[in-house]
Design a protein around this motif. Structure first.
Motif: not given
Length: 416
Positions: A2-8, A19-24, A38-39, A115-119
């Motif tokens: 299963k894919a996992i990931g992190s916010y960049v 600033t929130l940029c993307g998702f890895l 949003s980016y 792990p968060s796209h908010r903070e």
């Protein structure tokens, strides 16, 4: 799997917060990256790469390539030293994605992962004094047990690339990199050798970071001020030569080229002389026998519009350079050969006429001949024949280097 990931998150030019940029997205063996919506609609957003504009839909996906991580992500990821440290502390090998998440705040450049796209990731790193960090690094390098109280020094992992022992150190509130000796070292101590190279580079007019040589736990340590950080916590987004050339790690060992980077600088350079300054960097590496000039050892700032050559680092004469003088990067028409004729062979690609390029060669070699003994004394290096022979091993074979010593063996001018 299963894919996992992190916010960049990215520190945009001039901003004091990321600033929130993307998702890895990590898929077990490799990762891909996509901008978040949003980016894509942010008027101040910058592309993470010169030739990959911000786009919507499927065009916003940067796919997994031959390596585990996309190049611009791999540029900021911890390297082999981190792999060694994390295995020692955790008792198991970490994959590329796991190592990436260890660095968090001390990683090279302007990207962060969380792990968060908010903070954005919270900066809960611990501050330790220099001697404590040096002691912990020495224990790890020698594979001695690490005092449990010192394990927190590496709680976020050693976040910098490369294979040699190093750590981020705060000096008067500013981030520096400490480069340490290793129990595996043979010959002249690497911190002194690199300080020697940086001293000569500075004398030759190259842009180098602030640095100083100190001692800790009975060994020399080279402290280098981080040039990817600005006042107020702001950061530079940086890219390696390998990423600019869109090469995998394996490809970069074959196709990494000074000329190809010069072409990029002439297209995207912030200053008109970026390419000629890059010529000087190449020339210096050949002149001192720094054959360990692989594409990850060159960084460039990217502000969304222009590339700028970042200060030179890892400038260390390789004592084996006197034997084959083959560099990690392609220099000119003779491939990776570290000769001055090869340096001059494609001068026009750097925006220089032949006479201009030869003048730069003469000027730099004159400075090195004049200053090398004093530079050795400044860093307390012995004047050994191997060090002298590595220096300017290429200076014997080209008339452009003779200057006032026309007809004289150029090695003799350095008492070789």
């Amino acid at each position: 799997m299963k894919a996992i990931g992190s916010y960049v998150w990215i520190w945009l030019p001039g901003d004091g917060n990321p600033t929130l940029c993307g998702f890895l997205r990590w898929q077990g063996r490799a990762a891909d990256f996509a901008y978040v919506k949003s980016y894509q609609t942010n008027a101040r957003a910058i592309s993470v790469l010169p030739d990959w504009p911000i786009a919507k839909g499927s065009d916003s996906l940067y796919p997994a390539q031959d390596d585990a991580l996309p190049g611009f992500i791999a540029d900021v990821a911890p390297g082999r030293w981190a792999e060694f440290v994390l295995e020692r502390l955790n008792g198991a090998k970490a994959n590329a994605y796991e190592r990436l998440l260890q660095g968090v705040h001390a990683q090279t450049g302007a990207l962060e992962f969380g792990p968060s796209h908010r903070e954005p990731p919270a900066d809960d790193s611990n501050a330790f004094d220099f001697e404590t960090i040096a002691s912990a690094v020495a224990d790890l390098d020698a594979e001695r047990p690490v005092d449990p109280r010192l394990r927190a020094v590496f709680r976020h992992g050693p976040s910098l690339g490369g294979r040699r022992p190093k750590a981020t150190i705060a000096i008067d509130g500013e981030p520096w990199i400490g480069k340490f000796c290793s129990v595996q070292d043979r010959g002249p101590e690497p911190p002194r050798m690199e300080a020697f190279g940086l001293t000569l580079a500075r004398d030759c007019g190259l842009d180098v970071p602030d640095f100083k040589l100190v001692e800790a736990v009975g060994k020399p340590v080279l402290l280098v001020k981080r040039f990817d950080r600005q006042s107020g916590g702001r950061r530079h987004h940086v890219l390696s030569a390998r990423t600019l050339l869109n090469l995998s790690e394996r490809q970069s060992l074959i196709d990494g080229s000074y000329v190809s980077i010069a072409q990029q600088l002439r297209r995207h350079g912030l200053r008109p002389d970026e390419a000629s300054r890059w010529f000087d960097r190449m020339l210096f590496n050949v002149a001192i026998g720094n054959t360990d000039d692989h594409p990850l050892n060159h960084l460039f700032g990217w502000d969304g519009r222009h590339l700028s050559l970042m200060p030179a680092f890892d400038l260390e004469p390789q004592l084996s350079a006197a034997e084959d003088r083959l560099h990690e990067m392609v220099i000119g028409r003779a491939g990776k050969e570290g000769s001055l004729e090869n340096v001059l062979s494609q001068h026009a690609e750097f925006g220089l006429r032949r006479d201009q390029a030869e003048e730069r060669v003469q000027r730099m070699l004159a400075v090195i001949r004049s200053n090398w003994r004093q530079a050795l004394e400044m860093v307390d290096l012995p004047d050994t024949s191997s060090v002298r022979y590595a220096l300017m091993a290429s200076a014997r074979e080209h008339p452009a280097t003779r200057g006032d010593n026309e007809g004289e063996d150029q090695g003799a001018s350095m008492s070789m």
